[in-house]
Design a protein around this motif. Sequence first.
Motif, PDB file in Angstrom:
ATOM      1  N   GLN A  57       0.817  -1.214   0.000  1.00  0.00           N
ATOM      2  CA  GLN A  57       0.000   0.000   0.000  1.00  0.00           C
ATOM      3  C   GLN A  57       0.854   1.268   0.000  1.00  0.00           C
ATOM      4  OE1 GLN A  57      -3.308  -0.262  -0.412  1.00  0.00           O
ATOM      5  NE2 GLN A  57      -3.445   1.944  -0.602  1.00  0.00           N
ATOM      6  N   PHE A  58       1.982   1.283   0.747  1.00  0.00           N
ATOM      7  CA  PHE A  58       2.789   2.504   0.792  1.00  0.00           C
ATOM      8  C   PHE A  58       3.362   2.845  -0.580  1.00  0.00           C
ATOM      9  CE2 PHE A  58       6.227  -0.537   1.667  1.00  0.00           C
ATOM     10  CZ  PHE A  58       7.264  -0.047   0.888  1.00  0.00           C
ATOM     11  N   GLN A  59       3.655   1.832  -1.417  1.00  0.00           N
ATOM     12  CA  GLN A  59       4.175   2.121  -2.753  1.00  0.00           C
ATOM     13  C   GLN A  59       3.079   2.703  -3.641  1.00  0.00           C
ATOM     14  OE1 GLN A  59       7.398   2.065  -3.629  1.00  0.00           O
ATOM     15  NE2 GLN A  59       6.745   3.046  -5.512  1.00  0.00           N
ATOM     16  N   LYS A  60       1.869   2.207  -3.489  1.00  0.00           N
ATOM     17  CA  LYS A  60       0.753   2.779  -4.246  1.00  0.00           C
ATOM     18  C   LYS A  60       0.592   4.254  -3.878  1.00  0.00           C
ATOM     19  CE  LYS A  60      -4.159   2.414  -5.194  1.00  0.00           C
ATOM     20  NZ  LYS A  60      -5.420   1.714  -4.940  1.00  0.00           N
ATOM     21  N   LYS A  61       0.733   4.585  -2.597  1.00  0.00           N
ATOM     22  CA  LYS A  61       0.619   5.969  -2.148  1.00  0.00           C
ATOM     23  C   LYS A  61       1.697   6.838  -2.805  1.00  0.00           C
ATOM     24  CE  LYS A  61       0.484   8.733   2.067  1.00  0.00           C
ATOM     25  NZ  LYS A  61       1.693   9.380   2.498  1.00  0.00           N
ATOM     26  N   ILE A  62       2.928   6.332  -2.877  1.00  0.00           N
ATOM     27  CA  ILE A  62       4.025   7.077  -3.507  1.00  0.00           C
ATOM     28  C   ILE A  62       3.709   7.331  -4.981  1.00  0.00           C
ATOM     29  CG2 ILE A  62       6.440   6.908  -4.270  1.00  0.00           C
ATOM     30  CD1 ILE A  62       6.984   5.402  -1.611  1.00  0.00           C
ATOM     31  N   VAL A  63       3.248   6.316  -5.685  1.00  0.00           N
ATOM     32  CA  VAL A  63       2.947   6.448  -7.115  1.00  0.00           C
ATOM     33  C   VAL A  63       1.806   7.452  -7.325  1.00  0.00           C
ATOM     34  CG1 VAL A  63       2.134   5.208  -9.158  1.00  0.00           C
ATOM     35  CG2 VAL A  63       3.857   4.175  -7.678  1.00  0.00           C
ATOM     36  N   LEU A  64       0.775   7.387  -6.478  1.00  0.00           N
ATOM     37  CA  LEU A  64      -0.326   8.346  -6.595  1.00  0.00           C
ATOM     38  C   LEU A  64       0.145   9.773  -6.305  1.00  0.00           C
ATOM     39  CD1 LEU A  64      -3.219   6.269  -5.005  1.00  0.00           C
ATOM     40  CD2 LEU A  64      -2.955   6.921  -7.415  1.00  0.00           C
ATOM     41  N   GLU A  65       1.079   9.936  -5.374  1.00  0.00           N
ATOM     42  CA  GLU A  65       1.646  11.266  -5.095  1.00  0.00           C
ATOM     43  C   GLU A  65       2.443  11.770  -6.306  1.00  0.00           C
ATOM     44  OE1 GLU A  65       3.925  10.703  -1.520  1.00  0.00           O
ATOM     45  OE2 GLU A  65       2.143  10.758  -0.234  1.00  0.00           O
ATOM     46  N   GLN A  66       3.198  10.894  -6.952  1.00  0.00           N
ATOM     47  CA  GLN A  66       3.952  11.297  -8.144  1.00  0.00           C
ATOM     48  C   GLN A  66       3.010  11.692  -9.279  1.00  0.00           C
ATOM     49  OE1 GLN A  66       6.476   7.890  -8.762  1.00  0.00           O
ATOM     50  NE2 GLN A  66       8.064   8.688  -7.409  1.00  0.00           N
ATOM     51  N   LEU A  67       1.918  10.958  -9.423  1.00  0.00           N
ATOM     52  CA  LEU A  67       0.925  11.286 -10.444  1.00  0.00           C
ATOM     53  C   LEU A  67       0.287  12.647 -10.155  1.00  0.00           C
ATOM     54  CD1 LEU A  67      -0.857  10.604 -12.873  1.00  0.00           C
ATOM     55  CD2 LEU A  67      -2.317   9.267 -11.322  1.00  0.00           C
ATOM     56  N   ALA A  68      -0.125  12.871  -8.916  1.00  0.00           N
ATOM     57  CA  ALA A  68      -0.740  14.149  -8.550  1.00  0.00           C
ATOM     58  C   ALA A  68       0.237  15.310  -8.736  1.00  0.00           C
ATOM     59  CB  ALA A  68      -1.236  14.087  -7.103  1.00  0.00           C
ATOM     60  N   ASP A  69       1.496  15.102  -8.352  1.00  0.00           N
ATOM     61  CA  ASP A  69       2.515  16.138  -8.507  1.00  0.00           C
ATOM     62  C   ASP A  69       2.712  16.491  -9.982  1.00  0.00           C
ATOM     63  OD1 ASP A  69       4.991  17.707  -7.506  1.00  0.00           O
ATOM     64  OD2 ASP A  69       5.817  16.333  -9.017  1.00  0.00           O
ATOM     65  N   ALA A  70       2.831  15.481 -10.833  1.00  0.00           N
ATOM     66  CA  ALA A  70       3.033  15.730 -12.268  1.00  0.00           C
ATOM     67  C   ALA A  70       1.850  16.500 -12.849  1.00  0.00           C
ATOM     68  CB  ALA A  70       3.233  14.406 -13.014  1.00  0.00           C
ATOM     69  N   ARG A  71       0.641  16.102 -12.483  1.00  0.00           N
ATOM     70  CA  ARG A  71      -0.547  16.792 -13.001  1.00  0.00           C
ATOM     71  C   ARG A  71      -0.620  18.224 -12.489  1.00  0.00           C
ATOM     72  NH1 ARG A  71      -5.807  13.192 -13.139  1.00  0.00           N
ATOM     73  NH2 ARG A  71      -6.342  14.853 -14.582  1.00  0.00           N
ATOM     74  N   SER A  72      -0.225  18.449 -11.231  1.00  0.00           N
ATOM     75  CA  SER A  72      -0.266  19.808 -10.684  1.00  0.00           C
ATOM     76  C   SER A  72       0.766  20.712 -11.351  1.00  0.00           C
ATOM     77  CB  SER A  72      -0.045  19.786  -9.169  1.00  0.00           C
ATOM     78  OG  SER A  72       1.319  19.533  -8.858  1.00  0.00           O
ATOM     79  N   ARG A  73       1.782  20.119 -11.967  1.00  0.00           N
ATOM     80  CA  ARG A  73       2.825  20.894 -12.648  1.00  0.00           C
ATOM     81  C   ARG A  73       2.569  21.023 -14.152  1.00  0.00           C
ATOM     82  NH1 ARG A  73       7.314  21.425  -9.205  1.00  0.00           N
ATOM     83  NH2 ARG A  73       7.128  20.140  -7.349  1.00  0.00           N
ATOM     84  N   GLY A  74       1.424  20.527 -14.602  1.00  0.00           N
ATOM     85  CA  GLY A  74       1.046  20.722 -15.997  1.00  0.00           C
ATOM     86  C   GLY A  74       1.058  19.487 -16.877  1.00  0.00           C
ATOM     87  N   ALA A  75       1.457  18.335 -16.356  1.00  0.00           N
ATOM     88  CA  ALA A  75       1.421  17.111 -17.166  1.00  0.00           C
ATOM     89  C   ALA A  75      -0.022  16.782 -17.512  1.00  0.00           C
ATOM     90  CB  ALA A  75       2.063  15.954 -16.408  1.00  0.00           C
ATOM     91  N   LYS A  76      -0.197  16.217 -18.685  1.00  0.00           N
ATOM     92  CA  LYS A  76      -1.530  15.863 -19.158  1.00  0.00           C
ATOM     93  C   LYS A  76      -1.656  14.346 -19.262  1.00  0.00           C
ATOM     94  CE  LYS A  76      -1.739  20.107 -21.837  1.00  0.00           C
ATOM     95  NZ  LYS A  76      -0.474  20.604 -21.317  1.00  0.00           N
ATOM     96  N   VAL A  77      -2.794  13.835 -18.835  1.00  0.00           N
ATOM     97  CA  VAL A  77      -3.057  12.404 -18.959  1.00  0.00           C
ATOM     98  C   VAL A  77      -3.388  12.128 -20.423  1.00  0.00           C
ATOM     99  CG1 VAL A  77      -4.548  10.485 -18.294  1.00  0.00           C
ATOM    100  CG2 VAL A  77      -3.827  12.152 -16.580  1.00  0.00           C
ATOM    101  N   ALA A  78      -2.514  11.403 -21.099  1.00  0.00           N
ATOM    102  CA  ALA A  78      -2.721  11.063 -22.505  1.00  0.00           C
ATOM    103  C   ALA A  78      -3.571   9.805 -22.641  1.00  0.00           C
ATOM    104  CB  ALA A  78      -1.377  10.865 -23.205  1.00  0.00           C
ATOM    105  N   ALA A  79      -3.474   8.929 -21.651  1.00  0.00           N
ATOM    106  CA  ALA A  79      -4.282   7.701 -21.653  1.00  0.00           C
ATOM    107  C   ALA A  79      -4.294   7.149 -20.234  1.00  0.00           C
ATOM    108  CB  ALA A  79      -3.710   6.665 -22.613  1.00  0.00           C
ATOM    109  N   GLU A  80      -5.369   6.458 -19.938  1.00  0.00           N
ATOM    110  CA  GLU A  80      -5.494   5.835 -18.620  1.00  0.00           C
ATOM    111  C   GLU A  80      -6.284   4.550 -18.803  1.00  0.00           C
ATOM    112  OE1 GLU A  80      -7.073   6.977 -14.152  1.00  0.00           O
ATOM    113  OE2 GLU A  80      -6.892   8.532 -15.678  1.00  0.00           O
TER     114      GLU A  80
END
Length: 163
Positions: free
Chosen positions: A31-54
């Motif tokens: 679970q802690f690794q999932k939290k890290i990955v979700l934080e990296q995703l949120a950080d990238a999106r907050s800095r302007g990254a765009k979700v191209a596919a999910e």
Amino acid sequence: MPDRLRDAFTDKLRRALESVPEDSFGAMNVQFQKKIVLEQLADARSRGAKVAAERARGGANPFLMPAVLLADVPDDALLLREETFGPLMAIRGYRHLEEAVHAANSGGYGLTNSIWTRDYGPWFVFDGSGDQVILDHYYNRPARPDDNLIPRVLAQLWGIPVV
């Protein structure tokens, strides 16, 4: 990815992700690794990254999370600065090969993606200027050390630069 090829490459990755069977995606290990990955995703999106596919995977397992392809990820995003052990893929463009090498070497980890293959031939790529080059890579076959010479020998024979 050379800027001039980035949109087409992103589109191919998007279509490939959509075609992968849902049961091909595994769950996160802890679970802690999932939290890290979700934080990296949120950080990238907050800095302007765009979700191209999910691509989400159904099920009640709390360790599941969607596979996400991100475009326009800025250099200062955690996703490009820290190790990511999860289903995130960032696409970053470059104008010149030197820019890509500098970006790859600028972090503390020397982070990369890798491709595993049984292909013994040289790998041809085009640098940011549109010139064809051969990638110099290590085959990691202890019983066949001469395989590591293949890219350089062929590049020399054909007069193609090696990077």
